[in-house]
Design a protein around this motif. Structure first.
Motif, PDB file in Angstrom:
ATOM      1  N   VAL A 100       0.822  -1.216   0.000  1.00 21.13           N
ATOM      2  CA  VAL A 100       0.000   0.000   0.000  1.00 21.13           C
ATOM      3  C   VAL A 100       0.855   1.264   0.000  1.00 21.13           C
ATOM      4  CG1 VAL A 100      -1.960  -1.084   1.119  1.00 21.13           C
ATOM      5  CG2 VAL A 100      -0.197  -0.022   2.533  1.00 21.13           C
ATOM      6  N   GLY A 101       2.106   1.110  -0.375  1.00 26.04           N
ATOM      7  CA  GLY A 101       2.947   2.288  -0.578  1.00 26.04           C
ATOM      8  C   GLY A 101       3.982   2.571   0.484  1.00 26.04           C
ATOM      9  N   VAL A 102       4.036   1.776   1.559  1.00 22.68           N
ATOM     10  CA  VAL A 102       5.065   1.967   2.585  1.00 22.68           C
ATOM     11  C   VAL A 102       6.360   1.319   2.111  1.00 22.68           C
ATOM     12  CG1 VAL A 102       5.730   1.489   4.971  1.00 22.68           C
ATOM     13  CG2 VAL A 102       3.354   2.008   4.423  1.00 22.68           C
ATOM     14  N   SER A 103       7.439   2.086   2.065  1.00 25.75           N
ATOM     15  CA  SER A 103       8.717   1.537   1.619  1.00 25.75           C
ATOM     16  C   SER A 103       9.301   0.635   2.701  1.00 25.75           C
ATOM     17  CB  SER A 103       9.699   2.654   1.294  1.00 25.75           C
ATOM     18  OG  SER A 103      10.110   3.323   2.475  1.00 25.75           O
ATOM     19  N   ARG A 104      10.258  -0.176   2.303  1.00 21.72           N
ATOM     20  CA  ARG A 104      10.890  -1.069   3.283  1.00 21.72           C
ATOM     21  C   ARG A 104      11.650  -0.274   4.344  1.00 21.72           C
ATOM     22  NH1 ARG A 104      12.176  -6.867   0.833  1.00 21.72           N
ATOM     23  NH2 ARG A 104      10.675  -6.884  -0.862  1.00 21.72           N
ATOM     24  N   THR A 105      12.269   0.827   3.931  1.00 19.51           N
ATOM     25  CA  THR A 105      12.979   1.665   4.895  1.00 19.51           C
ATOM     26  C   THR A 105      12.004   2.277   5.899  1.00 19.51           C
ATOM     27  OG1 THR A 105      14.700   2.204   3.277  1.00 19.51           O
ATOM     28  CG2 THR A 105      14.477   3.669   5.167  1.00 19.51           C
ATOM     29  N   GLU A 106      10.864   2.750   5.422  1.00 14.49           N
ATOM     30  CA  GLU A 106       9.856   3.326   6.310  1.00 14.49           C
ATOM     31  C   GLU A 106       9.310   2.279   7.263  1.00 14.49           C
ATOM     32  OE1 GLU A 106       7.912   6.941   3.645  1.00 14.49           O
ATOM     33  OE2 GLU A 106       7.165   4.881   3.410  1.00 14.49           O
ATOM     34  N   PHE A 107       9.077   1.068   6.760  1.00 10.31           N
ATOM     35  CA  PHE A 107       8.606  -0.028   7.603  1.00 10.31           C
ATOM     36  C   PHE A 107       9.630  -0.333   8.684  1.00 10.31           C
ATOM     37  CE2 PHE A 107       8.379  -4.507   8.746  1.00 10.31           C
ATOM     38  CZ  PHE A 107       7.027  -4.697   8.977  1.00 10.31           C
ATOM     39  N   PHE A 108      10.905  -0.410   8.280  1.00  9.06           N
ATOM     40  CA  PHE A 108      11.986  -0.704   9.223  1.00  9.06           C
ATOM     41  C   PHE A 108      12.084   0.387  10.284  1.00  9.06           C
ATOM     42  CE2 PHE A 108      16.323  -0.477  10.740  1.00  9.06           C
ATOM     43  CZ  PHE A 108      16.649  -1.801  10.978  1.00  9.06           C
ATOM     44  N   LEU A 109      12.027   1.642   9.879  1.00 12.63           N
ATOM     45  CA  LEU A 109      12.127   2.756  10.824  1.00 12.63           C
ATOM     46  C   LEU A 109      10.936   2.786  11.776  1.00 12.63           C
ATOM     47  CD1 LEU A 109      13.478   5.606   8.505  1.00 12.63           C
ATOM     48  CD2 LEU A 109      14.744   4.309  10.237  1.00 12.63           C
ATOM     49  N   ALA A 110       9.748   2.465  11.244  1.00  9.52           N
ATOM     50  CA  ALA A 110       8.551   2.433  12.090  1.00  9.52           C
ATOM     51  C   ALA A 110       8.697   1.370  13.175  1.00  9.52           C
ATOM     52  CB  ALA A 110       7.311   2.167  11.240  1.00  9.52           C
ATOM     53  N   LYS A 111       9.153   0.189  12.788  1.00 13.37           N
ATOM     54  CA  LYS A 111       9.348  -0.884  13.763  1.00 13.37           C
ATOM     55  C   LYS A 111      10.426  -0.515  14.781  1.00 13.37           C
ATOM     56  CE  LYS A 111       6.359  -3.806  12.130  1.00 13.37           C
ATOM     57  NZ  LYS A 111       5.167  -4.185  12.894  1.00 13.37           N
ATOM     58  N   SER A 112      11.496   0.130  14.306  1.00  7.85           N
ATOM     59  CA  SER A 112      12.574   0.537  15.206  1.00  7.85           C
ATOM     60  C   SER A 112      12.076   1.556  16.220  1.00  7.85           C
ATOM     61  CB  SER A 112      13.741   1.131  14.401  1.00  7.85           C
ATOM     62  OG  SER A 112      14.299   0.168  13.530  1.00  7.85           O
ATOM     63  N   PHE A 113      11.218   2.478  15.773  1.00  7.24           N
ATOM     64  CA  PHE A 113      10.654   3.478  16.683  1.00  7.24           C
ATOM     65  C   PHE A 113       9.774   2.816  17.742  1.00  7.24           C
ATOM     66  CE2 PHE A 113       7.191   6.311  17.953  1.00  7.24           C
ATOM     67  CZ  PHE A 113       7.904   7.418  18.399  1.00  7.24           C
ATOM     68  N   VAL A 114       8.965   1.858  17.325  1.00  6.21           N
ATOM     69  CA  VAL A 114       8.087   1.162  18.273  1.00  6.21           C
ATOM     70  C   VAL A 114       8.921   0.386  19.290  1.00  6.21           C
ATOM     71  CG1 VAL A 114       6.335  -0.637  18.519  1.00  6.21           C
ATOM     72  CG2 VAL A 114       6.165   1.015  16.656  1.00  6.21           C
ATOM     73  N   LEU A 115       9.964  -0.288  18.826  1.00  4.53           N
ATOM     74  CA  LEU A 115      10.812  -1.061  19.742  1.00  4.53           C
ATOM     75  C   LEU A 115      11.547  -0.142  20.719  1.00  4.53           C
ATOM     76  CD1 LEU A 115      12.331  -3.792  17.386  1.00  4.53           C
ATOM     77  CD2 LEU A 115      10.452  -4.009  19.016  1.00  4.53           C
ATOM     78  N   ALA A 116      12.015   1.014  20.230  1.00 11.39           N
ATOM     79  CA  ALA A 116      12.674   1.976  21.113  1.00 11.39           C
ATOM     80  C   ALA A 116      11.687   2.510  22.148  1.00 11.39           C
ATOM     81  CB  ALA A 116      13.260   3.123  20.290  1.00 11.39           C
ATOM     82  N   SER A 117      10.460   2.756  21.742  1.00  9.28           N
ATOM     83  CA  SER A 117       9.428   3.233  22.663  1.00  9.28           C
ATOM     84  C   SER A 117       9.128   2.178  23.718  1.00  9.28           C
ATOM     85  CB  SER A 117       8.152   3.578  21.896  1.00  9.28           C
ATOM     86  OG  SER A 117       8.384   4.599  20.945  1.00  9.28           O
ATOM     87  N   ILE A 118       9.079   0.916  23.294  1.00 13.14           N
ATOM     88  CA  ILE A 118       8.831  -0.178  24.237  1.00 13.14           C
ATOM     89  C   ILE A 118       9.954  -0.255  25.265  1.00 13.14           C
ATOM     90  CG2 ILE A 118       8.822  -2.700  24.422  1.00 13.14           C
ATOM     91  CD1 ILE A 118       7.270  -2.742  21.778  1.00 13.14           C
TER      92      ILE A 118
END
Length: 251
Positions: A100-118
């Motif tokens: 749906v248009g999310v790049s792999r880099t954006e997906f990776f950064l999103a997951k990294s942000f969530v893990l850092a928040s956790i």
């Protein structure tokens, strides 16, 4: 990317695994307040055993010990990383985001942000959960000189150490897509990172490869510096490696 982050938090807070993990954290911190020990869930202990405590922590001791209790936090964060990142990778749910248009880099950064928040959430929660019952049961305690500054340094470096471990775990997940590989990889990594200081005890930086930081280490500026450098290097190396692996993965 923002929608990916929102979806991850929504799914995490509605999962039973998250609340079970928080309950375990609460029990561990309560053990410290009542009996003065939390135990180790799953770690390689490289420090000598000390006498079993007979008294619970007071409020100040709870803050000091909770901010230094890295091994348990790492294990709990690994479980949460599996819930956030592992589910997507093993179930190949990331396809939905990529199509749906999310790049792999954006997906990776999103997951990294969530893990850092956790990681940050778990660290702060452990302090709060430890401090409140310890203060109620055993009093506030005596604040040592420079306590606030040293506590902030400990929290900051403990947070970096958590991020370093999560970057290793994330890399293993991106490579293997396996929960079993994550926990085996964590144990093996703990052993491998602890071995160099045993083989070459005179090299000052090697003990900090264990990616652990305790309140007492704030008395040594060298410990602060080396912990910062080593954890930052691990974060950069394994995140870059994880992103490279993910970009090469086929849908």
């Amino acid at each position: 990317m923002i929608h990916t982050i929102q979806a991850d938090f929504y799914r995490l807070f509605r999962s039973k695994g998250f609340w079970i993990t928080e309950f375990i954290l609460f029990v561990l911190m309560l053990m410290g307040a009542t009996i003065g020990a939390t135990g180790h869930l799953m770690s390689v202990n490289t420090t000598p055993e000390t006498e079993f405590p007979t008294k619970g922590w007071d409020g100040i001791q709870a803050l000091i010990n909770a901010s230094s209790n890295g091994s348990n936090l790492v294990f709990l964060c690994i479980i949460l990383a599996c819930l956030v990142l592992g589910v997507d990778l093993i179930g190949k749910l990331y396809k939905n985001s990529l199509t749906v248009g999310v790049s792999r880099t954006e997906f990776f950064l999103a997951k990294s942000f969530v893990l850092a928040s956790i990681a940050f959430l778990q660290l702060i929660l452990s302090l709060v959960i430890a401090f409140i019952p310890a203060t109620i049961l055993n009093g506030f305690g005596t604040m040592p000189d420079g306590f606030i500054g040293n506590l902030l340094i400990t929290i900051s470096l403990q947070f970096l150490c958590l991020l370093a471990w999560l970057s290793i775990v994330s890399f293993i997940l991106y490579v293997s897509h396996s929960y079993l590989a994550v926990f085996i990889g964590y144990l093996v990594s703990s052993i491998l990172l602890s071995m160099p200081m045993l083989i070459f005890p005179n090299i000052k930086i090697l003990p900090y490869l264990s990616l652990q930081f305790a309140y007492d280490m704030t008395a040594n500026s060298e410990s602060i510096f080396y912990t910062f450098i080593v954890s930052l290097a691990v974060i950069v190396i394994f995140n870059m490696s994880g992103l490279t692996v993910f970009k090469k993965k086929s849908l």
